[in-house]
Enzyme design. Structure first.
Site, PDB file in Angstrom:
ATOM      1  N   LYS A  32      35.794  44.179  53.579  1.00  0.00           N
ATOM      2  CA  LYS A  32      36.407  45.309  53.557  1.00  0.00           C
ATOM      3  C   LYS A  32      35.973  46.469  54.484  1.00  0.00           C
ATOM      4  CE  LYS A  32      36.326  44.565  48.505  1.00  0.00           C
ATOM      5  NZ  LYS A  32      37.821  44.270  48.090  1.00  0.00           N
ATOM      6  N   THR A  68      44.363  46.066  44.885  1.00  0.00           N
ATOM      7  CA  THR A  68      45.284  46.893  44.036  1.00  0.00           C
ATOM      8  C   THR A  68      45.155  48.274  44.225  1.00  0.00           C
ATOM      9  OG1 THR A  68      43.264  46.289  42.383  1.00  0.00           O
ATOM     10  CG2 THR A  68      45.458  45.209  42.336  1.00  0.00           C
ATOM     11  N   LYS A  91      36.168  51.159  46.687  1.00  0.00           N
ATOM     12  CA  LYS A  91      36.181  49.663  46.311  1.00  0.00           C
ATOM     13  C   LYS A  91      34.518  49.068  46.549  1.00  0.00           C
ATOM     14  CE  LYS A  91      39.385  49.065  49.956  1.00  0.00           C
ATOM     15  NZ  LYS A  91      40.504  48.660  49.308  1.00  0.00           N
ATOM     16  N   ARG A  92      34.454  47.938  46.103  1.00  0.00           N
ATOM     17  CA  ARG A  92      33.223  47.187  46.281  1.00  0.00           C
ATOM     18  C   ARG A  92      32.792  47.214  47.821  1.00  0.00           C
ATOM     19  NH1 ARG A  92      30.912  44.656  41.760  1.00  0.00           N
ATOM     20  NH2 ARG A  92      29.159  43.675  43.298  1.00  0.00           N
TER      21      ARG A  92
HETATM   22  C1  26V Z   1      33.954  35.947  42.339  1.00  0.00           C
HETATM   23  C2  26V Z   1      32.700  35.508  41.880  1.00  0.00           C
HETATM   24  C3  26V Z   1      32.008  34.402  42.568  1.00  0.00           C
HETATM   25  C4  26V Z   1      30.542  34.139  42.361  1.00  0.00           C
HETATM   26  C5  26V Z   1      30.119  34.606  41.197  1.00  0.00           C
HETATM   27  C6  26V Z   1      30.627  35.730  40.382  1.00  0.00           C
HETATM   28  C7  26V Z   1      32.040  36.149  40.835  1.00  0.00           C
HETATM   29  C8  26V Z   1      32.726  37.079  40.193  1.00  0.00           C
HETATM   30  C9  26V Z   1      33.846  37.530  40.535  1.00  0.00           C
HETATM   31  C10 26V Z   1      34.530  36.731  41.623  1.00  0.00           C
HETATM   32  C11 26V Z   1      35.736  37.346  41.940  1.00  0.00           C
HETATM   33  C12 26V Z   1      36.216  37.277  43.291  1.00  0.00           C
HETATM   34  C13 26V Z   1      37.605  37.394  43.523  1.00  0.00           C
HETATM   35  C14 26V Z   1      38.231  38.673  43.301  1.00  0.00           C
HETATM   36  O1  26V Z   1      37.588  39.600  42.877  1.00  0.00           O
HETATM   37  N1  26V Z   1      39.228  38.850  43.969  1.00  0.00           N
HETATM   38  C15 26V Z   1      39.977  39.930  44.206  1.00  0.00           C
HETATM   39  O2  26V Z   1      40.861  39.949  42.960  1.00  0.00           O
HETATM   40  C16 26V Z   1      41.856  41.119  43.039  1.00  0.00           C
HETATM   41  C17 26V Z   1      42.791  40.947  41.874  1.00  0.00           C
HETATM   42  O3  26V Z   1      43.726  39.849  42.397  1.00  0.00           O
HETATM   43  C18 26V Z   1      42.677  41.282  44.337  1.00  0.00           C
HETATM   44  O4  26V Z   1      43.279  42.230  44.342  1.00  0.00           O
HETATM   45  C19 26V Z   1      41.253  41.349  45.697  1.00  0.00           C
HETATM   46  O5  26V Z   1      41.869  41.315  46.899  1.00  0.00           O
HETATM   47  C20 26V Z   1      40.507  40.070  45.644  1.00  0.00           C
HETATM   48  O6  26V Z   1      39.321  40.412  46.491  1.00  0.00           O
END
Ligand code: 26V
Length: 810
Positions: free
Chosen positions: A549, A651, A543-544
């Site tokens: 995590k 997921t 995962k990332r």
């Molecule tokens: C956040 C940000 C914040 C700053 C700039 C760029 C950027 C790009 C992407 C994100 C997304 C962060 C949120 C995210 O990826 N959440 C993940 O979403 C999944 C699908 O719902 C979920 O399974 C993960 O638990 C959750 O960490």
């Protein structure tokens, strides 16, 4: 689609001839692949045209999933399977002497996403098409996707991901559907014939050109569209006078600055840095997308007041939240509606999904920057906020404190989540626990104000990509055992419960796992030169890379095992291969240090004769969709060990269970629902609960140093990070050390260590009991059907979008 092998061969040979003037054997692999892609696109095209025609003619409600990210991966295999011609194609290729594996490997992943959020969007596209929901994707056609990760001397090095270098067989550029997006400039109101007009002057124009990719449903006639926008200069804006005077650099300046908008995906997934280019990206695709929806709506000749009965827009996290203001702008400034009419339509159309409660990831834009770049959109947000604050003020009898807490614009920042909530009719979290935390903690004020908007939609994964296509042997066994209905109705997988204790079935599933592990071991040997033992436990953490995590917790257990082995080389443990894969955001020092730590430890342990037959560590370079498809079918153990309350859903956890891995988990995100589904005998839990974590934060009564001083195993491990034991510079892992001791271990690695070690030894003992392990594994597969994104999409369609399914007739 019905086609036999001979017909297919004729079509394919003709395609190769027409495109490249080559015949099947002489063509390069790239040409063989491109011709196949083009042929598949031909096969989709009739249904694609019909889908669009019939959606338009029937005026059925259509969904647009707006997302900054679509982590699609490869499409060749899933398109062939969804068309129902995979076997025919493979047989035809065998006849023609073309190696299928080689062709598959030509396709570069479309890595247009960071992680879970982007992959979810891609799974949803597959499920919408496969369950006949009229739903499309709208996003950005980044020239460069998420960086490619190289590991050099144990460090992550980022390399550009030039995924379009060989072209993209799946997309079609739609020149005639290009629209103009406006940035900067001045806005004022002007009275004209008793009407107020909005005048926007001196703006910078950007041309948005769409590239459409067909999204083919599984063995049905639906072909939805993924529309990705590319930024180009308006022809008339090209500085021909500089160009003709020989000043090429100046002439090109504007072009470069405009094209930068769709140049590259931001590689951050956890920290919002408030960058201007990112805001440009957001408005760019949102404005282009909303304009194109408005255009096709107008063609249907329905009154605008009905807009939300025919269009639903899902806002994937706050990144597309400006869609709220953009739709208001289109309805008022371009279509002449009043504020109240426009606001009713806008909230009726928009729905917002929240994907994180991590405060540092919540988007907020500085008012100064926003106002300058998007003057009209800012005016509209200000007015939405003025009216909203007014309502809050009245509801709470003049409580300014409440108004301040809930105001969209606050402290010179625009809080995008608040805009999304106020501008939508639905706000959903992505797992039960996450939605509860939103309702009662992070967004409690909004839940109190708009209780009817809040709902849960637990994430899902497409079982076609993640089981049918990536684990063919297991899929065949399932079909042999319970029939093939599960492919269209994944809950049918539950029928496998009848076989959970069936010795013959257990043996078969175990053999398949072993075969997958052997294939993977060979891949690791040839790609990384590391020999791994297919009979060891494959314990997988992919995962990332992020502190929450807790890859570090996994590492600490490995260090603990290693320390024990050094004291007692005869320690009785089942040999284990710890497999990691993770990209770190390029600016995230702690995450990058953790990658270096894993690789440093791998080098030490894998070369130490005392340990290497019992523990091995593999770090998979460049983890992404295609590598996930390889590793997940081989996993015995799935690591889902985030600090409780931090992982919105996860997921990957679902993908692993679907392939028969046993989860070692905290009660976080969708792990809670996996636990509910499989029962406590079929998952291994450990660690603090989310409530305990939240209490510690609230009471500030956690002391990491107390644990460090009292648990001698941990004391030793933490010291080993900085005392030269790892044979690196002693400063190498200082950020990790500091995060734990001086900074008091924000993610409770030390606190959960003891319970994790015990959970890991439970895994060891369960694995020795073959029949119990297999029963657990089969139960996980059987119960995974509920996590198919077909179910998730069905809930979105019924409870948020109100979109009936729509059968395309050919
Ligand atoms: C956040 C940000 C914040 C700053 C700039 C760029 C950027 C790009 C992407 C994100 C997304 C962060 C949120 C995210 O990826 N959440 C993940 O979403 C999944 C699908 O719902 C979920 O399974 C993960 O638990 C959750 O960490």
């Amino acid at each position: 689609m019905v086609i036999d092998k001979e017909e297919f061969k004729v079509d394919y040979i003709e395609k190769l001839q027409n495109m490249f003037a080559e015949d099947a054997v002489d063509a390069s692999r790239l040409h063989q692949y491109v011709a196949l892609g083009a042929l598949i696109k031909d096969y989709c095209s009739k249904s694609w045209i019909e889908t669009n025609k019939q959606y338009g003619k029937s005026k059925t409600k259509q969904v647009y999933y707006f997302s900054m990210e679509f982590l699609v991966g490869r499409l060749l295999n899933s398109n062939l399977v969804n068309l129902g011609i995979k076997d025919v194609c493979e047989e035809a290729f065998a006849d023609l002497g073309i190696s299928w594996i080689d062709i598959e490997d030509i396709e570069l992943d479309a890595g247009l996403g960071n992680g879970g959020l982007g992959r979810l969007a891609a799974c949803f596209l597959d499920s919408m098409a496969s369950t006949k929901v009229p739903g499309h994707g709208c996003g950005i056609r980044y020239k460069y996707g998420l960086f490619k990760q190289k590991i050099e001397d144990g460090y992550q090095v980022e390399v550009p991901d030039n995924w379009l270098k060989n072209g993209n067989v799946w997309e079609i550029r739609k020149e005639n559907k290009a629209v103009e997006v406006r940035f900067y400039g001045e806005v004022y109101l002007k009275e004209e014939n008793g009407e107020t007009k909005v005048i926007h002057e001196n703006y910078q124009s950007v041309r948005a050109v769409p590239y459409d990719t067909p999204i083919k449903g599984y063995k049905n006639n639906t072909v939805n569209t993924l529309r990705l926008w590319s930024a180009e200069t308006m022809e008339e804006d090209f500085d021909f006078s500089s160009f003709s005077q020989g000043n090429y650099a100046k002439a090109g300046e504007e072009k470069y600055s405009v094209e930068a908008i769709s140049q590259v995906l931001y590689p951050d997934d956890s920290y919002e840095k408030g960058r201007l280019l990112r805001l440009k990206q957001e408005y760019f695709f949102v404005s282009a997308g909303m304009q194109s929806i408005m255009k096709s709506y107008k063609k249907m000749n329905i009154s605008l007041s009905e807009f939300h009965k025919h269009v639903a827009v899902q806002i994937n996290d706050t990144h597309p939240a400006v869609a709220v203001a953009e739709l208001m702008r289109l309805l008022m400034d371009e279509q002449g509606l009043t504020w109240d009419e426009a606001f009713t339509i806008t909230t009726g159309t928009m729905a917002y999904t929240n994907h994180t409660i991590m405060a540092e990831a919540l988007e907020k834009w500085p008012v100064e920057m926003f106002k300058k770049l998007l003057p009209r959109i800012y005016m509209i947000i200000e007015e939405i906020n003025r009216r909203f604050c007014n309502e809050v003020y009245h509801k709470y009898n003049g409580d300014w404190n409440k108004v301040n807490k809930m105001s969209i614009i606050h402290d010179e920042y625009i809080r995008m989540a608040y805009l999304a909530i106020v501008g939508s009719h639905s706000v959903n979290g992505v797992a039960k626990l996450h939605t509860e935390l939103l309702k009662h903690q992070e967004l409690a004020d909004f839940y109190e104000f708009f209780p009817e908007k809040f709902n849960n939609k637990t994430n899902g994964i497409t079982h076609r990509r993640w089981l049918l296509n990536s684990n063919e042997e297991l899929a065949d066994l399932i079909t042999e055992t319970i029939g093939d209905k599960w492919i269209k109705s994944p809950n049918e997988l539950n029928k496998l419960m009848d076989y959970a204790e069936d010795a013959a079935f257990q043996e078969k599933t175990q053999d398949i796992k072993t075969n997958n592990k052997i294939t993977f071991s060979n891949y690791i040997l040839s790609n990384y030169g590391t020999e791994i033992d297919p009979s060891s436990i494959f314990d997988v953490h992919v995962k990332r890379m992020h502190a929450y995590k807790r890859q570090l917790l996994n590492v600490f257990n490995i260090m603990h095992l290693y320390n024990q082995l050094r004291e007692n080389p005869n320690l009785d443990i089942v040999p284990r291969t710890f497999i990691f894969g993770a990209k770190a955001s390029p600016s995230y020092t702690l995450a990058k240090e953790t990658i270096k730590l894993i690789n440093t430890l791998a080098k030490k342990i894998n070369n130490d004769p005392i340990a290497r037959d019992k523990i091995k560590i593999v770090f998979l370079e460049n983890y992404g969709v295609s590598i996930a498809e390889k590793i997940i079918p081989c996993a015995d153990v799935s690591q889902q060990i985030s600090t409780a309350s931090k992982e919105a859903s996860g997921t990957g956890n679902m993908k692993f269970m679907m392939n028969g891995a046993i989860t070692i988990a905290t009660l976080d995100g969708a792990n809670v629902e996996i636990f509910d589904a499989v029962g406590k005998e079929n998952i291994v839990l450990f660690g603090l609960t989310s409530q305990e974590v939240i209490e510690y934060y609230k009471n500030r009564n956690y002391r990491a140093s107390d644990i460090y001083n009292s648990d001698m195993r941990l004391n030793c491990i933490v010291n080993q990070l900085v005392n030269g034991f790892l044979e690196t510079d002693k400063m190498e892992f200082m950020t990790i050390y500091d995060s734990l001791i001086p900074h008091n271990d924000e993610f409770f690695v030390l606190k959960d260590f003891d319970s994790y070690v015990r959970a890991q030894s439970e895994i060891d003992s369960l694995f020795r009991q073959k029949s119990i392990w297999q029963k657990m594994s089969i139960t996980n597969i059987a119960k995974s059907g509920i996590f198919s994104s077909d179910n998730t999409i069905n809930q979105y369609a019924k409870e948020i979008w109100d979109t009936p399914t729509f059968r395309i007739k050919l």
